[in-house]
Design a protein around this motif. Sequence first.
Motif, PDB file in Angstrom:
ATOM      1  N   LEU A   1      32.211  42.713  35.203  1.00 29.40           N
ATOM      2  CA  LEU A   1      32.116  41.600  34.503  1.00 29.40           C
ATOM      3  C   LEU A   1      33.315  41.230  33.979  1.00 29.40           C
ATOM      4  O   LEU A   1      33.938  39.970  34.225  1.00 29.40           O
ATOM      5  CB  LEU A   1      31.268  41.807  33.324  1.00 29.40           C
ATOM      6  CG  LEU A   1      29.706  42.031  33.533  1.00 29.40           C
ATOM      7  CD1 LEU A   1      28.965  42.189  32.219  1.00 29.40           C
ATOM      8  CD2 LEU A   1      29.133  41.043  34.351  1.00 29.40           C
ATOM      9  N   VAL A   2      34.311  42.174  33.610  1.00 27.62           N
ATOM     10  CA  VAL A   2      35.597  41.852  33.056  1.00 27.62           C
ATOM     11  C   VAL A   2      36.395  41.404  34.348  1.00 27.62           C
ATOM     12  O   VAL A   2      37.180  40.603  34.257  1.00 27.62           O
ATOM     13  CB  VAL A   2      36.044  43.007  32.470  1.00 27.62           C
ATOM     14  CG1 VAL A   2      37.581  42.711  31.799  1.00 27.62           C
ATOM     15  CG2 VAL A   2      35.413  43.357  31.268  1.00 27.62           C
TER      16      VAL A   2
ATOM     17  N   ASP B   1      36.750  37.728  35.699  1.00 25.67           N
ATOM     18  CA  ASP B   1      37.635  36.821  35.357  1.00 25.67           C
ATOM     19  C   ASP B   1      38.289  37.288  34.058  1.00 25.67           C
ATOM     20  O   ASP B   1      37.931  37.138  32.947  1.00 25.67           O
ATOM     21  CB  ASP B   1      36.633  35.392  34.753  1.00 25.67           C
ATOM     22  CG  ASP B   1      37.433  34.376  34.095  1.00 25.67           C
ATOM     23  OD1 ASP B   1      38.786  34.136  34.264  1.00 25.67           O
ATOM     24  OD2 ASP B   1      36.898  33.855  33.174  1.00 25.67           O
TER      25      ASP B   1
ATOM     26  N   THR C   1      36.581  37.622  28.061  1.00 25.32           N
ATOM     27  CA  THR C   1      35.806  38.622  28.691  1.00 25.32           C
ATOM     28  C   THR C   1      36.264  39.908  28.542  1.00 25.32           C
ATOM     29  O   THR C   1      35.407  40.778  28.721  1.00 25.32           O
ATOM     30  CB  THR C   1      36.025  38.272  30.068  1.00 25.32           C
ATOM     31  OG1 THR C   1      37.381  38.138  30.522  1.00 25.32           O
ATOM     32  CG2 THR C   1      35.218  36.824  30.560  1.00 25.32           C
TER      33      THR C   1
ATOM     34  N   ALA D   1      31.359  35.361  27.889  1.00 19.57           N
ATOM     35  CA  ALA D   1      31.392  35.435  29.166  1.00 19.57           C
ATOM     36  C   ALA D   1      31.446  33.889  29.566  1.00 19.57           C
ATOM     37  O   ALA D   1      32.420  33.700  30.502  1.00 19.57           O
ATOM     38  CB  ALA D   1      30.018  36.002  29.929  1.00 19.57           C
ATOM     39  N   ALA D   2      30.713  32.957  29.043  1.00 19.82           N
ATOM     40  CA  ALA D   2      30.823  31.690  29.720  1.00 19.82           C
ATOM     41  C   ALA D   2      30.789  30.772  28.557  1.00 19.82           C
ATOM     42  O   ALA D   2      30.198  29.525  28.717  1.00 19.82           O
ATOM     43  CB  ALA D   2      29.310  31.700  30.798  1.00 19.82           C
TER      44      ALA D   2
ATOM     45  N   VAL E   1      21.924  35.392  31.528  1.00 19.15           N
ATOM     46  CA  VAL E   1      23.077  35.049  31.238  1.00 19.15           C
ATOM     47  C   VAL E   1      24.128  35.515  32.113  1.00 19.15           C
ATOM     48  O   VAL E   1      25.315  34.762  32.525  1.00 19.15           O
ATOM     49  CB  VAL E   1      23.499  35.536  29.554  1.00 19.15           C
ATOM     50  CG1 VAL E   1      24.966  35.469  29.576  1.00 19.15           C
ATOM     51  CG2 VAL E   1      22.525  34.981  28.744  1.00 19.15           C
TER      52      VAL E   1
ATOM     53  N   TYR F   1      24.296  33.283  35.372  1.00 16.33           N
ATOM     54  CA  TYR F   1      24.915  32.131  34.549  1.00 16.33           C
ATOM     55  C   TYR F   1      26.244  32.064  34.843  1.00 16.33           C
ATOM     56  O   TYR F   1      27.317  31.294  35.131  1.00 16.33           O
ATOM     57  CB  TYR F   1      24.401  31.574  33.336  1.00 16.33           C
ATOM     58  CG  TYR F   1      25.023  30.455  32.740  1.00 16.33           C
ATOM     59  CD1 TYR F   1      24.920  29.065  33.102  1.00 16.33           C
ATOM     60  CD2 TYR F   1      25.966  30.696  31.629  1.00 16.33           C
ATOM     61  CE1 TYR F   1      25.247  28.064  32.330  1.00 16.33           C
ATOM     62  CE2 TYR F   1      26.421  29.634  30.981  1.00 16.33           C
ATOM     63  CZ  TYR F   1      26.295  28.164  31.629  1.00 16.33           C
ATOM     64  OH  TYR F   1      26.783  27.112  30.757  1.00 16.33           O
ATOM     65  N   TYR F   2      26.989  33.401  34.293  1.00 12.31           N
ATOM     66  CA  TYR F   2      28.424  33.880  34.296  1.00 12.31           C
ATOM     67  C   TYR F   2      29.002  33.541  35.618  1.00 12.31           C
ATOM     68  O   TYR F   2      29.941  33.120  36.066  1.00 12.31           O
ATOM     69  CB  TYR F   2      28.551  35.094  33.708  1.00 12.31           C
ATOM     70  CG  TYR F   2      29.938  35.679  33.563  1.00 12.31           C
ATOM     71  CD1 TYR F   2      30.986  34.871  33.283  1.00 12.31           C
ATOM     72  CD2 TYR F   2      29.956  37.153  33.882  1.00 12.31           C
ATOM     73  CE1 TYR F   2      32.255  35.388  33.151  1.00 12.31           C
ATOM     74  CE2 TYR F   2      31.303  37.562  34.054  1.00 12.31           C
ATOM     75  CZ  TYR F   2      32.448  36.871  33.739  1.00 12.31           C
ATOM     76  OH  TYR F   2      33.701  37.423  33.692  1.00 12.31           O
TER      77      TYR F   2
ATOM     78  N   ARG G   1      28.971  30.014  37.000  1.00  6.23           N
ATOM     79  CA  ARG G   1      30.141  29.231  36.575  1.00  6.23           C
ATOM     80  C   ARG G   1      31.377  29.661  37.218  1.00  6.23           C
ATOM     81  O   ARG G   1      32.224  28.932  37.469  1.00  6.23           O
ATOM     82  CB  ARG G   1      30.299  29.570  34.976  1.00  6.23           C
ATOM     83  CG  ARG G   1      29.353  28.942  34.066  1.00  6.23           C
ATOM     84  CD  ARG G   1      29.115  27.289  34.176  1.00  6.23           C
ATOM     85  NE  ARG G   1      30.551  26.611  34.094  1.00  6.23           N
ATOM     86  CZ  ARG G   1      30.850  26.476  32.777  1.00  6.23           C
ATOM     87  NH1 ARG G   1      30.283  26.620  31.850  1.00  6.23           N
ATOM     88  NH2 ARG G   1      32.031  25.605  32.714  1.00  6.23           N
ATOM     89  N   GLN G   2      31.536  31.088  37.475  1.00 12.28           N
ATOM     90  CA  GLN G   2      32.882  31.336  38.022  1.00 12.28           C
ATOM     91  C   GLN G   2      32.899  31.072  39.536  1.00 12.28           C
ATOM     92  O   GLN G   2      34.055  30.887  40.088  1.00 12.28           O
ATOM     93  CB  GLN G   2      32.756  33.079  37.999  1.00 12.28           C
ATOM     94  CG  GLN G   2      33.201  33.455  36.458  1.00 12.28           C
ATOM     95  CD  GLN G   2      34.430  32.961  35.834  1.00 12.28           C
ATOM     96  OE1 GLN G   2      35.179  32.866  36.641  1.00 12.28           O
ATOM     97  NE2 GLN G   2      34.259  32.869  34.691  1.00 12.28           N
TER      98      GLN G   2
ATOM     99  N   ASP H   1      29.220  36.342  42.497  1.00 13.43           N
ATOM    100  CA  ASP H   1      30.020  37.662  42.653  1.00 13.43           C
ATOM    101  C   ASP H   1      28.933  38.668  42.707  1.00 13.43           C
ATOM    102  O   ASP H   1      28.211  38.954  42.018  1.00 13.43           O
ATOM    103  CB  ASP H   1      30.735  37.760  41.112  1.00 13.43           C
ATOM    104  CG  ASP H   1      31.347  39.234  41.561  1.00 13.43           C
ATOM    105  OD1 ASP H   1      32.266  39.311  42.100  1.00 13.43           O
ATOM    106  OD2 ASP H   1      30.764  40.191  40.673  1.00 13.43           O
TER     107      ASP H   1
ATOM    108  N   VAL I   1      28.250  41.448  39.718  1.00 16.51           N
ATOM    109  CA  VAL I   1      27.604  40.626  38.509  1.00 16.51           C
ATOM    110  C   VAL I   1      26.150  40.228  38.640  1.00 16.51           C
ATOM    111  O   VAL I   1      25.160  40.697  37.987  1.00 16.51           O
ATOM    112  CB  VAL I   1      28.443  39.710  38.259  1.00 16.51           C
ATOM    113  CG1 VAL I   1      27.551  38.841  36.925  1.00 16.51           C
ATOM    114  CG2 VAL I   1      30.093  39.871  37.696  1.00 16.51           C
TER     115      VAL I   1
END
Lengths: 219, 498
Positions: free
Chosen positions: A119-120, A123, A128, A172-173, B182, B185-186, B189-190, B212, B215
């Motif tokens: 996850l990190v 981005d 993050t 995160a977003a 979530v 969603y992340y 967005r990326q 990704d 994720v």
Amino acid sequence: MSDSTYTQLLDLACGAFLLAAVVVLWRRDLASIVRVFAFQGLALMAIATLLGLHEHRWDLLAVAAGIGVLRAGVLPFLMRRALAASGETRETQPLVNVAASLLTAAALTLLAYAVSRPLVELDPSPATRALPVGLAVVLIGFFILVTRRRALSQVVGFLLLDNGITAVAFLAASGVPLIVELGVSFDVLLAVLVLHILTTRMRAAFGRTDIDDLRELRD
Amino acid sequence: MTPATTTAVLTAPIVVPLAVACLYAGARRRGLTAWAGLLSPAAILACGSVLAATVPDGGPVTIDGSLLRADALTAWMLLVVGAVAALACAAGPAYLAHERAAGHGGRGAARQYNALVHGFLAAMCAAVLAANLGVLWVAIEATTIVTAFLVGHRRTRASVEAAWKYVVICSAGIALAFLGTVLIYYAARQAGVSEAWALDWPTLVARADRLDPDVTRLGMALVVLGFGAKAGLVPLHAWLPDAHSQAPAPVSALMSGVLLAVSFTAVLRYKVIADAAIGHGFTRALLTGAALLTLALAAAVLLGQRDYKRMLAYSSMEHMALIALGGAIGSPLAIAAVLLHIAGHGLAKTVAFTSSGHILHLRRTTRIGRVRGLLARAPGLGAVFGLATLALLALPPFSLFASELGIARAGFAAGMGWPTALALGLVLVAFAALSSRTARMLLGPAPDAPGTPAVPKRLGTTAALPLVTGLLACAALGITTGPLTRLLSDAAAIIGGH
């Protein structure tokens, strides 16, 4: 606000957020658990406010204010009322003692860091990089949910879980879309109200709110 | 369809049950007639039929700027929800009359029961019609909140315990699904999707290949775990037997017949996204594992079961496990079989649970050992319960026979021979357990308990009508899907065609 101040403040808020979860695990006095939970709500509000200021998004500030009202105001108020009605002040002997619980919390935090590496990496940014903290609070909340015996402690565990998820969404977003955030907050509020009423009924049926008494139904 | 018709068809399944719920909640002095409850299922069925007639040719419909959308899968699920709700709502007045006769709750309890049942229907329809994955989550969590008081309706120790476990396990489980949402969603967005569309299901499906993979993998695991909790899959299944055995019989029918399936279709929607982003393997492994563990647990517990309502609850877990296995296989044939299985299981389980409510009223016990000679004591009721069990055992002509056969065929064709064979073995164990227990309840002479009349008890037309209709519909679906064939294959293509 300069970038380094922003990063430091954000890390501070996230640190306070995680610390609050660990203190909930440590304390056995139910009234102080509720106070710490309210403090965690404030830390969550601070995270959302910082993100809003940094990205110059005023809608995020409004969401932050809403989160503060719900998680540092309304939910602790409901829990205090439940506590006053019950007359129970302390968690009975939890299934796992305090020392072992704190060690488990440390292990869960490490696990959260390990799990959230992808996850990190997707981005890397100050927000993050703090994301594992949210995940650690989710895991600690789950741990409280399964090891505590008082009904109110279980509710706190569920709410920590939920705070952690909201923190992940922000870090995160910058939060989920407003309509979803509203729906989620409303659902959480209703779930706590439902649990509140069920606790009252549990007391009427069993005389106290120890989860150990729930053993009528089994195979 | 014109925009006005689309709006009406997409909103009515949510608005009409909500309105009926408000009517019941507000009708203070003279209780609203119990049959007003059939208004909601009628509206849901009507909208489902309109969509079933138009969607296969016209494609998915949506209201501009709203969060509602309907495709073939939506139409199919609306029809299932409407059919099961019709049977359950028709059984409601008889249940409430029994309760009143037994001295449990008066008009207030009945009003609360009716208002909550219709609120529950509205939440389920919202989950089926949601285009936005966040709204889908909110609607499914809303079903937990609404049904909590239905599970605890009788306020006995056992039902309070069941309600507590239900709310805690389902809310915590489904919170994990929200974390998964979530994360997706992340990832979206990326991948460059704008904020307003990053939870929109069609947009996510179209852009899924740019998400990704790492994720998405984490998000999908959480989604299967979370919505799996609500669908009764291992490891967060512990609420299911308690809640289903303590809830009023028509509510058990709704929860078992459609709520589990609605939660599972949420998993199917996410599966389309995950398959495009990370390939079939990951979701298939997750779902196969959950399905086989659930099936093994259900079969093992069924072998030693002594309570007939819990027996039906574990049978629901068995069928949800088969549905999950079909989802894991994922070919169009498997998904078509899964959707048919959802419909057949919904109808058969509704009849079984509703008649178990009548048995409870008649014998005042849920112990299998104390309900002997049901066929001699109440021939009509015994026959209906027996036929519903035959349907649940997947014997022809009922539709579960065709759908289990379809899942098994698809499994062998997709190279999942071992898991499918193992599942069939476990189904046989469950078959033996369920059939021997039901035989013990149905057969034998009527016991001569003091104070009970020796004459066989009649079921009565109003109570029998929904039960017989349900059985006939289940059998009809097993013989032919008739005009629904096109809809079924379209719905299967939405999930399995990617």
